[in-house]
Structure formats: structure tokens, C-alpha cells
Design an enzyme around this catalytic site. Structure first.
Site, short mmCIF file in Angstrom:
data_model
loop_
_atom_site.label_atom_id
_atom_site.label_comp_id
_atom_site.label_asym_id
_atom_site.label_seq_id
_atom_site.Cartn_x
_atom_site.Cartn_y
_atom_site.Cartn_z
N LYS B 73 0.71 -1.00 -0.26
CA LYS B 73 0.09 -0.18 0.19
C LYS B 73 1.22 1.11 0.02
O LYS B 73 1.90 0.99 1.14
CB LYS B 73 -0.98 0.66 1.53
CG LYS B 73 -2.08 0.87 1.29
CD LYS B 73 -2.92 0.92 2.45
CE LYS B 73 -4.17 1.89 2.87
NZ LYS B 73 -4.18 1.47 3.65
N SER B 148 -9.76 2.00 3.17
CA SER B 148 -9.09 2.45 2.05
C SER B 148 -7.52 1.44 1.62
O SER B 148 -7.12 2.24 0.82
CB SER B 148 -7.82 3.81 2.73
OG SER B 148 -6.98 2.63 4.08
N SER B 172 -10.05 -0.45 7.27
CA SER B 172 -9.42 0.12 6.35
C SER B 172 -8.35 -1.47 5.20
O SER B 172 -8.04 -1.68 3.66
CB SER B 172 -8.46 0.61 6.00
OG SER B 172 -9.33 2.32 6.15
#
Lengths: 476, 473, 98
Positions: B73, B148, B172
Site C-alpha cells: 500500500k 482505504s 481499511s
């Protein structure tokens, strides 16, 4: 008019690394060379607490008589400034490491105790140089080497009443932090910084408006700023102009304070517990051991020297200014058992030479053994006090023994009666007039004759013996 | 995807170790897939396929991850690679150091194909808050992948990587895992180092693995669960082999169902999946217990005070002085606001403002302090519930993936986190695993929570339910 | 219902956070914030009088051993302006907190 003064002092803890990262705390001229992701506030970096900073903070807090809390908490203090990389400072707010405590000061009002409100640990910000400092044309230069330096902030109660008292407090605090090896206490290098709160009131029972003064770079500046501010506020009160609650800036050159531009928004630091650092928990047995193993504090030692060894206050203060000096003194006394003599000799002859050399005692070759040896020789009349002053530089600079130094300088005192008698007969023969005068009852002439003898002996004759021998021969 | 290729990290590792496949060959297959599908999915903010190819060539087949592609990420630092956090303010920022977890993965033989898209600074539940572009759900390209960590879960679902790491502050990792039909695990707070994760809500943030099977997340946890002296909240724990801890049944385990969550409006297929999971649990030897968490519905409001408060401080460092975007002004105050205005998106600004508000003088006690107390209350209740049950079963999300652009009201978006937030507030581990599909064929995710430090046992329980409901063992 | 956040408060909070709110942003933002804060304000009805914080304590501190940091270039290579090794910013003298 009554003046009330409180101080906030930042003391830099003498660690090898910064408060929350492994960067070196070494003084570095090259800007931005002692930096890492943590102290530069790079994304993703996290603080880790320096164990030594905690130990030093605990040590000084214990010595100050604070209540050291087993559990304390770090908080974030939020504000924007270019030298504050994270835009928050990690400090302690609700739960500081220590509260309470006091520092004794000797003042015109007698020995008094200045109470402490609290002590907490925090990180320093970087260093900004503004256009006012150097010609930059509206720019500020930022160096992050200082950013993250470990600090303990000590806050006093408003217990001081004059610039002299504040000076005395700072002096004593500095003496203590150096004594305990907690900080260099060097104000010029920023290792000790001080903000002052001053309020003046016509009514001793009421406090006046509190004015904060910043930019104080020496103890002398603190005193000057307070003295100025005292006058200024008294004048305001006399004129009927209101004293404003504000922060003022001390101008070193003018010796005056000026109001800093007030902020558009009032300070709202939005403190909250620092989530990156769990609570700081201290081991109660270690705290107890710290208390029991605390060395005698400088002011405690100073009064003991006055009380038990009969030292003059001036000498006792001087001897206990530095721990190394006090230890030197005690070791010397242990060897020659004449504390007053050692103290006064250290306070005069030794101090004078150190001053000339710009050195501290430990930076010279002088040792308690050689100093004690020298003073013993004086006491036993092996050399004169005057001659000892020629020997001392050799002991300091070369590390030689007193015996060797005296021999190499040819300063052995003559205490051999027959040798002195020989000189005395020569003096009597050569100064018939003065001899007549003495025999006629003019005692004072003896001094002249002793002087003549000393000259002949190149000052090596034992003065006491010389006097006695001359007197005996003159009367015979 | 080519049926001859391994589907999971575990199968991949076996094939590589048996010399049936090389890391290089697998990466080439992955690359073909990325080149074909990434233009539609848009899981990555930056690809590094050439570098990954060299890394795969050099990979040690006997290492724990044996050269498997693992995506990262873009709010986790990898030295020399850009790290934008999905934000304009860090658009050109190159990480000067690697996160501890990235170091661990690389040392274990992971090959990184790229950095994945995310909501700006991990604030969002759809990856639509990325400043650059939204990511599309591989299960249905007109839908969000969740967020996210939507780029990471989409990458794993699309076959662009065998595993990925994401960050989970309020769900997330788990919520996008549910939306994309993959497994997402949020470990116990303190189990995986946060050093190098760009902070959002520091007391809530956890880095977690995303993979196609529960077993794969266990394999990744074996690499990621390392005590880190650089993170003061990282906790030293006895060594656990997460993979070896996987048990075949739930015999003797008590599965708790939270009473207070029963009345919530949940998509019918998800409610049905819950029932199927309960049946599977019973069949596997577990017992079902009813537990009560009287204040669990206060988790959402407490979270939306605490997380913004922490983010308002954490994002203060993006000031245009040392790195990142810089928009000059007449003085520093203007420079700061111009830089931050140009650099931050609407949702980030909204949360910074909420955070500054709840911490400001006069509001601190009523908001921040109150929320901290409620957080403790919920934690106490969860801890107590996890004494009468070994795991708690809930849906991961109230609905399956929604269409891109469909949810515009921030408060509605926040409310979708209702099941995932309690684990972050309490710091307990929680895992989302696929549990079938809805009528539209969209993945459904269920969540298990366990007591603090029961990460290995929790994954074991999840693995049993996951496989019973059709997942790869 | 009384408003929680008005224009003045919003502007104050924005200045604390160094965020500029444009006139067009203001209305919708106020609306969003009011609803979000209204939602989270429901916590006031939760009785927390008996709650004791159980924040954990640090298990280990960092030994005081210097470690290699970053070079100036590594750490500050991305700074918008540098001179003689210093980071250069607009003059901040006088107007800000310190």
C-alpha cells in the site's frame, strides 16, 4: 512595590543521543548533519524514548526534592513553526515526571527556599536564524541538528522578588545540574535556557499583571531584564498606564524589553496524549535506590564545610562550585588536615593560576597529593609561603612532585640554626647603626635586620627562626 | 487466470520449492495479467515491474516467501520508491528508508510489483478519495474495491500479486478485503511494527496482510510479526508459527454472536452468510454463545473523534518546509495554508478540521476526553465478551461493494465501518474472510474478532470457517 | 437544535490547522461538520464516570547509543529551498508561536 518572579528553565540533558532518536547530540557546526527520519519528522517515523534521558531527569528531579511519579505520560503540543518538523512537540502535560521540590537560595532576606511547581521532559525544536540575526532579506534559515535534543523543563513557583534572587536561583540550579552530571549547564551553548515571569504590584498581598520575558541568553541577561522590567512596570503603575499581559523580548544591546507582536489567534496548543509512546513507568525500587545513593548536594556540602570545617562562606562557596573541586579539596584535606589553609590556598593561589591558564582544576597536572605535599612543606617550614607560589606553577604544568620542584628551583628553606647564625653575624657586623638603635630599645628595627638576613639567604632562611636567632645574638 | 498457475501463496511456494515453477516465470505471468487488466482495475499508483523482475531472478526459492509478488500500500515506505499516500502533497515524494515490515518481507523473499492505490492518507472506505484516480473492484469494475486499502485488495483479487499489505485504522484492510473477496487480517495492535507506515490514527493503525486464503495471511504473518525496537508500541511476544497453528476444526471453540448488532440493517445475503457460518461452526464442533456489548454502537462516534484528533496532529508535518508540495506565500502562515490547501483533498481537510475542533480549548473534555473514556468502556466490554467466547462473529460490512460515486455523504460512508471499528478501538485482532456471494455475484465478507494476542488462534478459527464456506484451505 | 460549529469557530479551527477555507467551501463544509459533530456528540449520553484508563506502559526504552542517521541530502534533498546546508523559509520573525 512588590516584585514577584517565577522562572521556567530548560536544561539540556547530557545524553549521547537525542530524546527520541539515535542521532548524536554532539555540538556540530555543519547544519543539518545530525538528522534522521525521526527528528526530521519524515512520514512514517516513530519516536523511541532515550533511557539515559529518563535516568538523568529522574536524578535531577530527585535531587531537587521533587515527587518523582512512577507513572508519567507524554503529550503532543501542536503548533506550526518551521523549526518544529512534526508540527507538534512531544512533551509532558497532564502527567509530568515530577512535581514539587525546591532550591535553597541565599539572599539579602536570608536563606530562602524557592518552590518548584513541576519538572517535565520534552524534545527541543530546531534552531531558526532570522533576518534580525544575519542579513538574509526576509528569510529564516533552519538547522535541525538541535531538533530532538533532550530537555527537562523546570517551572518554579513565583517565589523570587528580585533579579539578584533569580540570579542566585539559576546559579544554584546550574551548580546542581553540573554537580550531578545531568547537564553541562552551559547557557551560551543553549544547554540551559530561561524564560522569566515578572509582575509588580503596589500591594504586597496582591499579584500584579504577569509579563513573560524571552530571549535571555545568560544569567546576567536574566538579572538585567528583571531589573529593567521591574522599573518599567513600576513606572507604568505610577503613570497609571496599564501593564499588559504579554510576552516581551529582551534586547541584549539596549538592556530593555520590548513587546513581541501579539499573535492573531491566541495560543491553543491542543495537547493530547502522545499515542506513539505508551506511559512511562519507573521502577519504584530504582527510584528508592536513586534517593538513597544521591551524593551530598553542593549547598549541603557548602554548609557542612562552614559548620564543621570552619571555612569562610566565600571559600566554602568556591570549593563547592564544582564537584571535582570539592572532591579535590576533600582529598587534599585528608592528606594534610588543614581545611582552612587548603581552602584559602585553593581560593587564592590555585584559583589565580587556573584563571591565568583558562583551565579547570582537573585539566591541570595538580593533584591532591602534590598540593597537600606543598602545603605540608610550608607548614613544616621546609619552604616559605612566598616560595610556594613559585612551586605551584610547576606542579600544575609539569606534574612534578613538590620535593623535586623545590629542589630544582633551589628553594629549600634554611632551618639549620648554624647557617642562620652565620648570616646573622654578618648582618650584625654590617649594620652597626641599626644594631645600636635596637639595643637602645627600638624593637621595630628588628624587621629591617630580618629583611637583610633574608636577602643574604635568598629568602630561604626560615623567617621565624631568623627572628629568634637575631634577637638572641643582639641581646647577648 | 491460467488454471495451471498456483492460486495461493501456499501453492506457489510449494511449486517453486518443487522446481515446477520459478519466481521469474511466475512474475512474468503476473506481469502479463497486470498489463492486460490493470488499465481497467487501476490497483497501482506506481509499478516497478522491471525491478521486480530482477528481484524475482535473484529470489531464493527456499526463503519463506520464495520470490512471491507482494504488493505494498502506498502509505508504507519502501526505500527508493515513491510514497504518495494517495495525496497530492506527497505526489513526488521518494521514501528515503523502508518500513520495518517492508524490510522483513524483502528479507523473506517477497518481490514487490508496485505500490497500491488508497484513499488519501488512508481516510476513506472506497479508494475514491485517492487524489489520483479511483480503483475498480475486479469483481465488478463499476464498483468500488472498498478502502482505504482498495488498491491492495484489488491487486490480490485480480491476480496482480499473491499477497499484499495494507493498513487498517477503522477497517481499511478488512472492509476492502470483504468487497474484493479476499482475506484481510488486522493483527493485535502492537503485533506488527508501524515504523514506516505513514500515520493516520496512531493509536488505531495496524499493518495487516491481504491474501487469497487465510493460510496465506498466516504465512505472511510469520514474516511480519516481528518485535521492532523502533516502534515503542510494538510488543515483544513469544514466537508463534501462525501457519503451524492452523487447526482442522473448531472443536471446543465458543463462537460469540453480539446481541446489540442483531438489529442493524444488513443486506439479506450477508445475514444469510452469517447463518451459514454459524451452521458451519456448529458442524465443526464449535458452540454458539450470545454475548452482550452494551456500548458497541458508541464505537463509531468515538472513532470519528479519536481518529480525526490524531490525524490532525499527524498530518501537521506536511507543511511544505522539508519535503513534499510547497506553495509559497507572503509569509509562513500563508505558505502553510496555501501548501496544505493545495495538497490535501476534501475528506482529509474535513477530518483535520474535526480533529482540531475536538482537541481545541473548550471542546476537549466534551469530545476527545469523552471519546477516550468511551473507547476504554468498549474495550472493557469486548475484553469481557472475549472471556465468554473465544471469537466473535460479525459481518465485515453491512452491504457488498457499492457503485463508484454512489455514496457521497461522508456520514453515510463512515457508518459502513460499524462492524470493523470496535476491533481498532480495543486493539484486538480481527480478520475478514470471504463467505460466498450476493445475488449480484459480489463477494460477501464475514469478520472474526479474538482476544488481544490470540492472532494465531483467530486465524485458525477463520481458516476453518473460510474453508467450510468454500475457500481454499 | 443549537449549532455546534459556526462560521467563526470554523475559521478559528482552520487557522489552528493552517487550512484555508474558500468562501465556496464554507457552506457545504459547515453542513458536513455540523452533522458529523452532531452524530459524535451522542457520546455525551454515555455514562463514563466509572471508567479508568488502562493505557499500557512502555516495556523497554532505547539505549543511549548513537546510530547512523541520514545525510543532509537523504534527509532534506526534497526541501524546496536550501542554502549553505540550511533549510530556507520565509521570515517568521515575531508573528508565530515559539
Amino acid at each position: 512595590m512588590t516584585t514577584t518572579i517565577g522562572l521556567e528553565i530548560h536544561v539540556q540533558l547530557a545524553t549521547r543521543t537525542k530524546m527520541f532518536c539515535g542521532c548524536s547530540t554532539a555540538f556540530e557546526d555543519e547544519p543539518n548533519t545530525h538528522v534522521c527520519p525521526v527528528c526530521l519528522g519524515l512520514p512514517g517515523a516513530l519516536p523511541t524514548l532515550n533511557a539515559e534521558a529518563v535516568r538523568l531527569a529522574t536524578r535531577i528531579a530527585t535531587a531537587l526534592g521533587c515527587t518523582v511519579h512512577e507513572v508519567s505520560e507524554f503529550s503532543r503540543k501542536n503548533y506550526f513553526y518551521p523549526d518544529l518538523p512534526k508540527s507538534y512537540q512531544i512533551t509532558q502535560f497532564d502527567r509530568p515526571i515530577a512535581t514539587g521540590g525546591s532550591v535553597p537560595i541565599v539572599t539579602e532576606r536570608g536563606t530562602r527556599s524557592v518552590r518548584l511547581t513541576r519538572a517535565h521532559i520534552e524534545e527541543d525544536a530546531g534552531k531558526s536564524m532570522h533576518a534580525a540575526d544575519i542579513t538574509l532579506g526576509g528569510e529564516t534559515l533552519v538547522d535541525f541538528n538541535r531538533c530532538g535534543m533532550p530537555l527537562i523543563e523546570i517551572v518554579t513557583e513565583p517565589d523570587m522578588q528580585s533579579g539578584d534572587e533569580a540570579y542566585e536561583f539559576l546559579h544554584n540550579l546550574r551548580r546542581l545540574v553540573r554537580w550531578l552530571g545531568v547537564s553541562s549547564g552551559d547557557m551560551e551553548k543553549g544547554a540551559m535556557r530561561c524564560d522569566v515571569n515578572v509582575s509588580v504590584s503596589p500591594d504586597p498581598a496582591k499579584r500584579g499583571t504577569k509579563v513573560e520575558i524571552k530571549n535571555l541568553n545568560s544569567f546576567r541577561s536574566v538579572k538585567r531584564a528583571i531589573d529593567y522590567e521591574e522599573q518599567r512596570q513600576a513606572q507604568c503603575l505610577a503613570d497609571g498606564t496599564p501593564v499588559l499581559t504579554e510576552t516581551r523580548h529582551f534586547d541584549e544591546v539596549q538592556g530593555t524589553t520590548t513587546a513581541m507582536r501579539s499573535k492573531e489567534a491566541s495560543n491553543d496548543y491542543r495537547y493530547f496524549p502522545e499515542p506513539d509512546l505508551p506511559l512511562l513507568q519507573l521502577d519504584p525500587t530504582e527510584l528508592e535506590s536513586l534517593r538513597t545513593h544521591m551524593p551530598e548536594l553542593p549547598w549541603e556540602m557548602q554548609s557542612r564545610f562552614e559548620r564543621d570545617l570552619g571555612l569562610l562562606p566565600y571559600d566554602a562557596a568556591l570549593i563547592t562550585e564544582e564537584r571535582s573541586t570539592a572532591e579535590f579539596f576533600q582529598q587534599t584535606v585528608a592528606l594534610c588536615d588543614n581545611p582552612k589553609k587548603v581552602a584559602s590556598y585553593m581560593g587564592t593561589e590555585v584559583a589565580k593560576l587556573l584563571n591565568e591558564r583558562g583551565k579547570t582544576l582537573t585539566e591541570t597536572q595538580l593533584t591532591p597529593t602534590t598540593l597537600a605535599g606543598l602545603l605540608t612543606m610550608v607548614e613544616h617550614n621546609a619552604i616559605s609561603n612566598t616560595a610556594s607560589k613559585d612551586v605551584l606553577p610547576l606542579l600544575m604544568d609539569t606534574g612534578t612532585t613538590p620535593m623535586e620542584a623545590v629542589r630544582s628551583l633551589g628553594l629549600e628553606q634554611v632551618s639549620d640554626t648554624s647557617a642562620i647564625e652565620g648570616f646573622a653575624r654578618e648582618v650584625i657586623a654590617e649594620n652597626a647603626t641599626q644594631v645600636e638603635q635596637f639595643r637602645g630599645g627600638k624593637e621595630a628595627v628588628l624587621g629591617f635586620l630580618v629583611g637583610q638576613l633574608m636577602k643574604k639567604s635568598k629568602c630561604k632562611a626560615n623567617p621565624k627562626l631568623t627572628g629568634e636567632i637575631l634577637r638572641t645574638l643582639l641581646k647577648s | 487466470m491460467n488454471s495451471g498457475l498456483p492460486r495461493t501463496l501456499e501453492q506457489y511456494r510449494r511449486a517453486v520449492r518443487a522446481h515446477e515453477l520459478s519466481a521469474e516465470e511466475y512474475l512474468d505471468e503476473t506481469r502479463r495479467l497486470i498489463e492486460r487488466d490493470e488499465p481497467q482495475v487501476r490497483a497501482f499508483l506506481h509499478l516497478r515491474l522491471d525491478a521486480a523482475h530482477s528481484d524475482a531472478q535473484a529470489a531464493d526459492p527456499t526463503s519463506p516467501l520464495a520470490g512471491a509478488p507482494i504488493a505494498i500500500k502506498d502509505n508504507i515506505m519502501m526505500a527508493g520508491e515513491r510514497c504518495t499516500c494517495g495525496s497530492r502533497i506527497l505526489e513526488h515524494y521518494v521514501a528515503p528508508y523502508s518500513a520495518t515490515v517492508v524490510q522483513s518481507l524483502l528479507a523473506a523473499g517477497a518481490v514487490v510489483p508496485g505500490k497500491t492505490n488508497c484513499d488519501e492518507f488512508a481516510m476513506g472506505s472506497s479508494t475514491e478519495n485517492s487524489a489520483f484516480f479511483p480503483t475498480h473492484n475486479p469483481a465488478d469494475l463499476i464498483r468500488v474495491p472498498g478502502g482505504s486499502s482498495g488498491g491492495s485488495t484489488a491487486a490480490v483479487a485480480a491476480g496482480f500479486a499473491l499477497g499484499a499489505i495494507g493498513s487498517d485504522t477503522g477497517g481499511s484492510v478488512r472492509q476492502p478485503a470483504a468487497f474484493c473477496g479476499v482475506v484481510g487480517f488486522k493483527p493485535t495492535y502492537g503485533r506488527v511494527s508501524r515504523y514506516g507506515l505513514v500515520a493516520f490514527g496512531s493509536s488505531l493503525d495496524c499493518i495487516g496482510p491481504i491474501a487469497r486464503s487465510v493460510r496465506d495471511t498466516a504465512i505472511m504473518m510469520n514474516v511480519m510479526a516481528v518485535h521492532d525496537p523502533k516502534d515503542a508500541t510494538s510488543v515483544r511476544r513469544p514466537h508463534v508459527d501462525f501457519e503451524a497453528s492452523l487447526q482442522p476444526t473448531l472443536a471446543g471453540r465458543r463462537v460469540g454472536i453480539i446481541r446489540e448488532l442483531q438489529g442493524l440493517d444488513v443486506q439479506p445475503e450477508i445475514a444469510a452468510a452469517m447463518e451459514a457460518a454459524c451452521e458451519a461452526a456448529l458442524k465443526s464442533g464449535a458452540s454458539l454463545v450470545d454475548v452482550s456489548l452494551p456500548h458497541i454502537l458508541s464505537a463509531l462516534p468515538a472513532y470519528y473523534i479519536i481518529a480525526p484528533a490524531e490525524c490532525s496532529a499527524n498530518l501537521g508535518r506536511f507543511d511544505g518546509v522539508r519535503y513534499g508540495l510547497h506553495e509559497g506565500g507572503r509569509d509562513m502562515t500563508e505558505t502553510y495554508s496555501r501548501t496544505r490547501n493545495a495538497g490535501f483533498g476534501t475528506e482529509v481537510k474535513r477530518r483535520i478540521l474535526i480533529g482540531a475542533f475536538v482537541l481545541s480549548a473548550g471542546y476537549y473534555d466534551a469530545y476527545y476526553k469523552k471519546a477516550s473514556s468511551v473507547r476504554q468502556l468498549i474495550t472493557d466490554e469486548l475484553d469481557a465478551a472475549l472471556e465468554s467466547a473465544d471469537v466473535l462473529l460479525t459481518p465485515t460490512t453491512p452491504t457488498t461493494a457499492f457503485r463508484i460515486g454512489a455514496v457521497t455523504d461522508p456520514l453515510e460512508m463512515y457508518k459502513a465501518d460499524v462492524f470493523t471499528i470496535p476491533a481498532n478501538l480495543a486493539g484486538v485482532p480481527a480478520v475478514s474472510f470471504p463467505a460466498g456471494k450476493d445475488a449480484a455475484g459480489l463477494p460477501i465478507g464475514l469478520q472474526l474478532m479474538g482476544p488481544r494476542w490470540s492472532d494465531a488462534e483467530l486465524l485458525s478459527s477463520a481458516n476453518v470457517l473460510f474453508t467450510a464456506l468454500g475457500g481454499e484451505s | 437544535m443549537a449549532t455546534i460549529i459556526d462560521k467563526v469557530t470554523l475559521e478559528h479551527v482552520a487557522s489552528l490547522a493552517r487550512l484555508e477555507i474558500t468562501p465556496e467551501e464554507e457552506e457545504p463544509l459547515l453542513g458536513d461538520l455540523e452533522r458529523i459533530l452532531g452524530h459524535v456528540a451522542q457520546l455525551s449520553s454515555v455514562d463514563t464516570s466509572a471508567i479508568v484508563s488502562k493505557r499500557p506502559a512502555m516495556t523497554e526504552l532505547r539505549p543511549d547509543d548513537p546510530r547512523e542517521g541520514l545525510t543532509r541530502e537523504e534527509g532534506l534533498g526534497g526541501a524546496p529551498a536550501m542554502r549553505d546546508g540550511f533549510v530556507v523559509v520565509r521570515n517568521v520573525m515575531g508573528g508565530e508561536d515559539e
